[in-house]
Scaffold this motif. Structure first.
Motif, mmCIF file in Angstrom:
data_model
loop_
_atom_site.group_PDB
_atom_site.id
_atom_site.type_symbol
_atom_site.label_atom_id
_atom_site.label_comp_id
_atom_site.label_asym_id
_atom_site.label_seq_id
_atom_site.Cartn_x
_atom_site.Cartn_y
_atom_site.Cartn_z
ATOM 1 N N SER A 14 53.975 43.154 22.723
ATOM 2 C CA SER A 14 52.882 42.559 23.616
ATOM 3 C C SER A 14 52.820 41.225 23.344
ATOM 4 C CB SER A 14 51.764 43.433 23.646
ATOM 5 O OG SER A 14 50.726 42.790 24.352
ATOM 6 N N ALA A 15 52.623 40.803 22.050
ATOM 7 C CA ALA A 15 52.478 39.388 21.715
ATOM 8 C C ALA A 15 53.804 38.589 22.108
ATOM 9 C CB ALA A 15 52.253 39.193 20.369
ATOM 10 N N ILE A 16 54.874 39.025 22.010
ATOM 11 C CA ILE A 16 56.074 38.395 22.489
ATOM 12 C C ILE A 16 56.100 38.066 23.906
ATOM 13 C CG2 ILE A 16 58.587 38.420 22.660
ATOM 14 C CD1 ILE A 16 58.721 40.105 19.984
ATOM 15 N N GLU A 17 55.622 39.208 24.685
ATOM 16 C CA GLU A 17 55.929 39.093 26.113
ATOM 17 C C GLU A 17 54.741 37.903 26.792
ATOM 18 O OE1 GLU A 17 54.924 43.126 27.142
ATOM 19 O OE2 GLU A 17 57.141 43.705 26.888
ATOM 20 N N LYS A 18 53.576 38.127 25.849
ATOM 21 C CA LYS A 18 52.493 37.263 26.252
ATOM 22 C C LYS A 18 52.562 35.779 25.712
ATOM 23 C CE LYS A 18 48.891 40.801 26.491
ATOM 24 N NZ LYS A 18 47.664 41.283 25.888
ATOM 25 N N LEU A 19 53.276 35.441 24.850
ATOM 26 C CA LEU A 19 53.098 34.032 24.223
ATOM 27 C C LEU A 19 54.620 33.453 24.869
ATOM 28 C CD1 LEU A 19 51.966 34.550 20.681
ATOM 29 C CD2 LEU A 19 50.939 33.187 22.686
ATOM 30 N N PHE A 20 55.568 34.386 25.205
ATOM 31 C CA PHE A 20 56.847 33.699 25.660
ATOM 32 C C PHE A 20 57.010 34.449 26.796
ATOM 33 C CE2 PHE A 20 57.167 33.425 20.994
ATOM 34 C CZ PHE A 20 57.511 31.852 21.006
ATOM 35 N N PRO A 21 56.387 34.351 28.015
ATOM 36 C CA PRO A 21 56.603 34.927 29.102
ATOM 37 C C PRO A 21 57.964 34.750 29.991
ATOM 38 C CG PRO A 21 55.005 32.953 29.499
ATOM 39 C CD PRO A 21 55.365 33.168 28.259
ATOM 40 N N ALA A 22 58.708 33.772 29.622
ATOM 41 C CA ALA A 22 59.744 33.237 30.347
ATOM 42 C C ALA A 22 60.860 33.046 29.142
ATOM 43 C CB ALA A 22 59.608 32.268 31.285
ATOM 44 N N PRO A 23 62.159 32.999 29.573
ATOM 45 C CA PRO A 23 62.957 32.847 28.542
ATOM 46 C C PRO A 23 63.072 31.194 28.343
ATOM 47 C CG PRO A 23 64.259 34.052 30.365
ATOM 48 C CD PRO A 23 62.693 33.686 30.799
ATOM 49 N N GLN A 24 63.617 30.919 27.054
ATOM 50 C CA GLN A 24 63.302 29.548 26.606
ATOM 51 C C GLN A 24 64.376 28.610 27.313
ATOM 52 O OE1 GLN A 24 60.833 28.389 24.150
ATOM 53 N NE2 GLN A 24 60.384 30.268 25.169
ATOM 54 N N PRO A 25 64.215 27.498 27.423
ATOM 55 C CA PRO A 25 65.227 26.389 28.031
ATOM 56 C C PRO A 25 66.431 26.323 27.311
ATOM 57 C CG PRO A 25 63.339 25.153 27.407
ATOM 58 C CD PRO A 25 62.760 26.748 27.364
ATOM 59 N N HIS A 26 67.393 26.242 27.694
ATOM 60 C CA HIS A 26 68.552 25.740 27.166
ATOM 61 C C HIS A 26 69.026 24.353 26.957
ATOM 62 C CE1 HIS A 26 72.448 26.974 25.061
ATOM 63 N NE2 HIS A 26 72.935 25.891 25.703
ATOM 64 N N PRO A 27 69.258 23.562 25.810
ATOM 65 C CA PRO A 27 69.052 24.145 24.502
ATOM 66 C C PRO A 27 67.630 24.718 24.149
ATOM 67 C CG PRO A 27 69.442 21.954 24.388
ATOM 68 C CD PRO A 27 69.416 22.397 25.793
ATOM 69 N N ALA A 28 67.455 25.725 23.451
ATOM 70 C CA ALA A 28 66.188 26.161 22.742
ATOM 71 C C ALA A 28 65.358 25.142 22.184
ATOM 72 C CB ALA A 28 66.308 27.364 22.284
#
Length: 419
Positions: free
Chosen positions: A347-361
């Motif tokens: 749940s924490a991963i989903e809430k704190l990272f709601p979308a994929p990180q940009p590339h490059p990360a």
């Protein structure tokens, strides 16, 4: 075995252990393990405890041998070798209550509901069904199989985990009068263990409550005092509010946290004399603990302070100070100290990272403070399985998804994971 402990094991060999079972079949090896607990070989004793944990308490399951072992473990906890007493108490506690049972770490145990659910699948309820099946079955092989199962049920067994767990719970309940002496033991760890155990026995509360409140007020060890105070808050009626409120002014922050947690539980009871102002004070104390966690923790929620605070605040109804609650929950969100099933982590991963990180990360230093905290906690977590269970969510967001990759990303030293 040391002769001075022989009396603790009186009756051990009178039990038909071969007729009882545990996780691996016949329980005939249990008396040998119990006897080893009273021996002088430290390595053998540790192995005996590991064997008992994995057999009579296997991943939370209890068996016909489990309640029978309880009286012997209780005697060892009270008067056994110093090296065995705390482990015996811990095993007794796990035999009594485990995360699969009918209790919540923030609101207490629902023994009435547990007994009602277990009664539906007790031997008395199952036997008539097996008798009907036997009367109607004509195939000899099927009849033999049914008869064998019917005899097993008639011997006092059930397939329902709630029923079998309740047998161990009741066995520990029967030993509580004798275990109360541990509240006065010179070993603070044993005082703490019995205080924690008592928290889950409301049927014994008339006896334990005065002792717990006395321990909370007198014990100089903060962990012991906090454990006793929260146990009293989990067991007590709404009138306990006046006894617990003064502890919000305690010098030690762990004791203040315990008082705040207990008061929020009491605030949920009918006719509890907990006004909004007192609840706000309790929330403020939990917020302080979330921002500045202490090194010493209690056994509640397996020592995971932030998870406990989170679960406590989630029991509160929405109120005028909901902003303070939300801020505290936000502070708890990225802290993953222990997560029994991995739900909080995912749940924490989903809430704190709601979308994929940009590339490059982005670099670790470019993440928000909360995002950094979550990944740092995961990189240093003691159980590698938690990272594995969350790997898909991390990978989908373009984040490191193995322990080694996380440690490299956050700049943490490599450690050997616990399996």
């Amino acid at each position: 075995m040391i002769n001075e402990y022989e009396k603790l094991l009186a009756g051990l060999d009178d039990v038909n252990w071969a007729g009882l079972d545990h996780a691996y079949g016949s329980a005939e090896d249990v008396p040998g393990h119990i006897r080893t607990l009273c021996g002088s070989d430290d390595e053998a004793r540790e192995q005996a405890f590991r064997s008992l944990f994995s057999s009579i308490f296997h991943q939370g399951s209890r068996y016909s041998a489990s309640p029978v072992a309880v009286p012997f473990l209780a005697r060892i906890a009270v008067a056994g070798p110093a090296a065995a007493r705390e482990d015996a108490m811990w095993l007794l506690t796990r035999l009594a209550v485990d995360w699969h049972d009918e209790y919540d770490v923030t609101t207490g145990i629902n023994v009435t509901g547990w007994r009602a659910a277990a009664a539906e699948w007790g031997p008395e309820e199952l036997l008539p069904w097996y008798d009907e099946q036997l009367a109607a079955e004509t195939d000899p092989d099927k009849r033999a199989e049914l008869q064998e199962t019917r005899d097993w049920v008639a011997a006092g067994n059930s397939f329902d985990s709630r029923w079998s767990a309740l047998q161990s719970y009741d066995a520990v309940l029967a030993e509580l009068p004798g275990l109360l002496v541990l509240l006065d033991d010179g070993d603070a760890r044993l005082r703490t263990r019995i205080a924690y155990l008592l928290a889950w026995f409301p049927e014994f509360a008339a006896t334990s409550m005065p002792r717990l409140t006395a321990l909370a007020g007198q014990d100089e060890i903060p962990v012991t005092a906090a454990t006793a105070l929260l146990a009293a808050g989990l067991l007590g009626p709404s009138s306990m509010v006046r006894d617990i409120t003064p502890y919000l002014e305690a010098e030690d922050p762990l004791v203040r946290w315990a008082a705040a947690t207990a008061l929020i539980r009491l605030a949920g009871l009918d006719e509890a004399p907990v006004g909004p102002g007192l609840v706000d004070r309790a929330v403020a104390e939990l917020a302080a603990a979330a921002r500045h966690p202490f090194d010493r923790v209690t056994d509640y929620c397996e020592g995971d302070l932030h998870a406990h605070i989170e679960r406590t605040l989630q029991t509160l109804p929405p109120g005028p100070d909901s902003a303070a609650v939300r801020e505290t929950l936000d502070a708890c969100l990225p802290r993953i100290v222990w997560d029994h099933y991995g739900f909080r982590t995912r749940s924490a991963i989903e809430k704190l990272f709601p979308a994929p990180q940009p590339h490059p990360a982005p670099r670790y230093a470019d993440l928000t403070t909360a995002q950094q905290q979550l990944l740092s906690d995961l990189a240093g977590h003691r159980h590698d399985w938690l990272i594995r269970s969350s790997a898909d969510r991390l990978r989908d967001r373009g984040l490191p998804h193995t322990r080694e990759a996380l440690q490299t990303f956050v700049g943490a030293p490599s450690e050997t994971p616990a399996q």
